[in-house]
Design a protein around this motif. Structure first.
Motif, PDB file in Angstrom:
ATOM      1  N   GLN A  74       0.821  -1.202   0.000  1.00  0.00           N
ATOM      2  CA  GLN A  74       0.000   0.000   0.000  1.00  0.00           C
ATOM      3  C   GLN A  74       0.858   1.256   0.000  1.00  0.00           C
ATOM      4  N   GLU A  77       2.140   1.748  -3.556  1.00  0.00           N
ATOM      5  CA  GLU A  77       1.032   2.158  -4.421  1.00  0.00           C
ATOM      6  C   GLU A  77       0.651   3.609  -4.148  1.00  0.00           C
ATOM      7  N   ARG A  78       0.710   4.003  -2.880  1.00  0.00           N
ATOM      8  CA  ARG A  78       0.400   5.385  -2.523  1.00  0.00           C
ATOM      9  C   ARG A  78       1.455   6.331  -3.094  1.00  0.00           C
ATOM     10  N   ASN A  81       0.577   6.843  -6.727  1.00  0.00           N
ATOM     11  CA  ASN A  81      -0.577   7.733  -6.851  1.00  0.00           C
ATOM     12  C   ASN A  81      -0.199   9.184  -6.583  1.00  0.00           C
ATOM     13  N   SER A 142      -6.657  -2.656  -9.663  1.00  0.00           N
ATOM     14  CA  SER A 142      -5.275  -2.391  -9.262  1.00  0.00           C
ATOM     15  C   SER A 142      -5.099  -0.888  -9.082  1.00  0.00           C
ATOM     16  N   THR A 143      -4.524  -0.498  -7.956  1.00  0.00           N
ATOM     17  CA  THR A 143      -4.321   0.923  -7.675  1.00  0.00           C
ATOM     18  C   THR A 143      -3.403   1.563  -8.706  1.00  0.00           C
ATOM     19  N   ASP A 146      -5.165   1.897 -12.062  1.00  0.00           N
ATOM     20  CA  ASP A 146      -6.161   2.968 -12.031  1.00  0.00           C
ATOM     21  C   ASP A 146      -5.482   4.338 -12.117  1.00  0.00           C
ATOM     22  N   ALA A 147      -4.313   4.465 -11.483  1.00  0.00           N
ATOM     23  CA  ALA A 147      -3.568   5.720 -11.574  1.00  0.00           C
ATOM     24  C   ALA A 147      -3.141   5.989 -13.015  1.00  0.00           C
ATOM     25  N   GLN A 203      -9.129  11.003  -3.787  1.00  0.00           N
ATOM     26  CA  GLN A 203      -9.385   9.563  -3.905  1.00  0.00           C
ATOM     27  C   GLN A 203      -8.353   8.767  -3.122  1.00  0.00           C
ATOM     28  N   ASN A 204      -7.097   9.197  -3.179  1.00  0.00           N
ATOM     29  CA  ASN A 204      -6.037   8.516  -2.440  1.00  0.00           C
ATOM     30  C   ASN A 204      -6.263   8.621  -0.942  1.00  0.00           C
ATOM     31  N   ASN A 207      -9.211   6.323   0.016  1.00  0.00           N
ATOM     32  CA  ASN A 207      -8.802   4.914   0.016  1.00  0.00           C
ATOM     33  C   ASN A 207      -7.987   4.572   1.253  1.00  0.00           C
ATOM     34  N   LYS A 211      -9.053   1.816   4.196  1.00  0.00           N
ATOM     35  CA  LYS A 211      -8.207   0.679   4.527  1.00  0.00           C
ATOM     36  C   LYS A 211      -7.841   0.656   6.001  1.00  0.00           C
TER      37      LYS A 211
END
Length: 213
Positions: A74, A77-78, A81, A142-143, A146-147, A203-204, A207, A211
């Motif tokens: 995560q 992924e962050r 993003n 998938s993050t 999607d980005a 959005q980030n 999310n 979580k």
């Protein structure tokens, strides 16, 4: 490594490789014209190339590794993003400032044909990748995918602004309105990039909160 992961990794690599030529080609186009839209487009494409490189590296690092905890995944992924959101924001801010400065001190001129051709080709390629990332996201959420989808949607819409602005300069190079249309192309693209950045950040954040709960 599963077939789905290979497909996503190959798509990221293809988009990265195809994006390598964009800053160079746009930079050469800037040399033969004085269009603020093309200067802004060069900066935008350079920022997007760096983001694509980071996205590919992170996805490759995470792909198929079982020793990575969900928290670490995560985190990476962050980072992707946030880097996409930052690239959109910085590109949008620079495009807006350049549009104002160039509009006050110059007028479009020179040969805009190379930049117009590059923008049209870029639009076609970016539209294909947008549809590709959208399809991949539907197959398996998938993050990172999607980005990329949001990045390419922004690229498509900004390319549309660039094509409209440069097309006007090409068709009516000596008309006084071209100065305003050229600046408007950059301002319109800038506002969309800034709006896209804010949307991604929200959005980030949403999310991350979901979580944690």
């Amino acid at each position: 490594m599963s077939e789905g992961i290979k497909k996503r990794q190959n798509t990221l690599l293809a988009s990265l490789l195809l994006s390598l030529w964009a800053p160079l080609a746009t930079g050469l186009a800037v040399i033969v014209s004085r269009s603020v839209t093309q200067v802004s487009d060069f900066i935008r494409r350079t920022m997007e190339l760096l983001v694509l490189l980071l996205s590919w590296l992170v996805f490759r690092y995470l792909a198929g590794r079982e020793d990575i905890t969900p928290q670490e995944k995560q985190k990476w992924e962050r980072i992707v993003n946030l880097s996409v959101a930052a690239a959109l924001a910085v590109s949008g801010a620079i495009m807006f400032v350049l549009a104002i400065l160039y509009h006050q001190n110059s007028r479009p001129g020179g040969n805009v044909v190379p930049g117009l051709i590059i923008a049209i080709l870029g639009f076609i390629v970016n539209l294909w990748f947008y549809r590709r990332y959208k399809a991949l996201g539907k197959e398996e959420p998938s993050t990172i995918m999607d980005a990329q989808r949001q990045l390419y949607l922004a690229k498509v819409l900004v390319d549309t602004c660039v094509i409209a602005a440069l097309g006007t300069v090409f068709l009516w190079p000596d008309h006084p309105i071209t100065r305003y249309v050229d600046a408007a192309g950059s301002v319109g693209g800038a506002f969309y990039l800034l709006w896209s950045s804010v949307r991604m950040l929200r959005q980030n954040g949403a999310n991350a909160l979901s979580k944690q709960e």
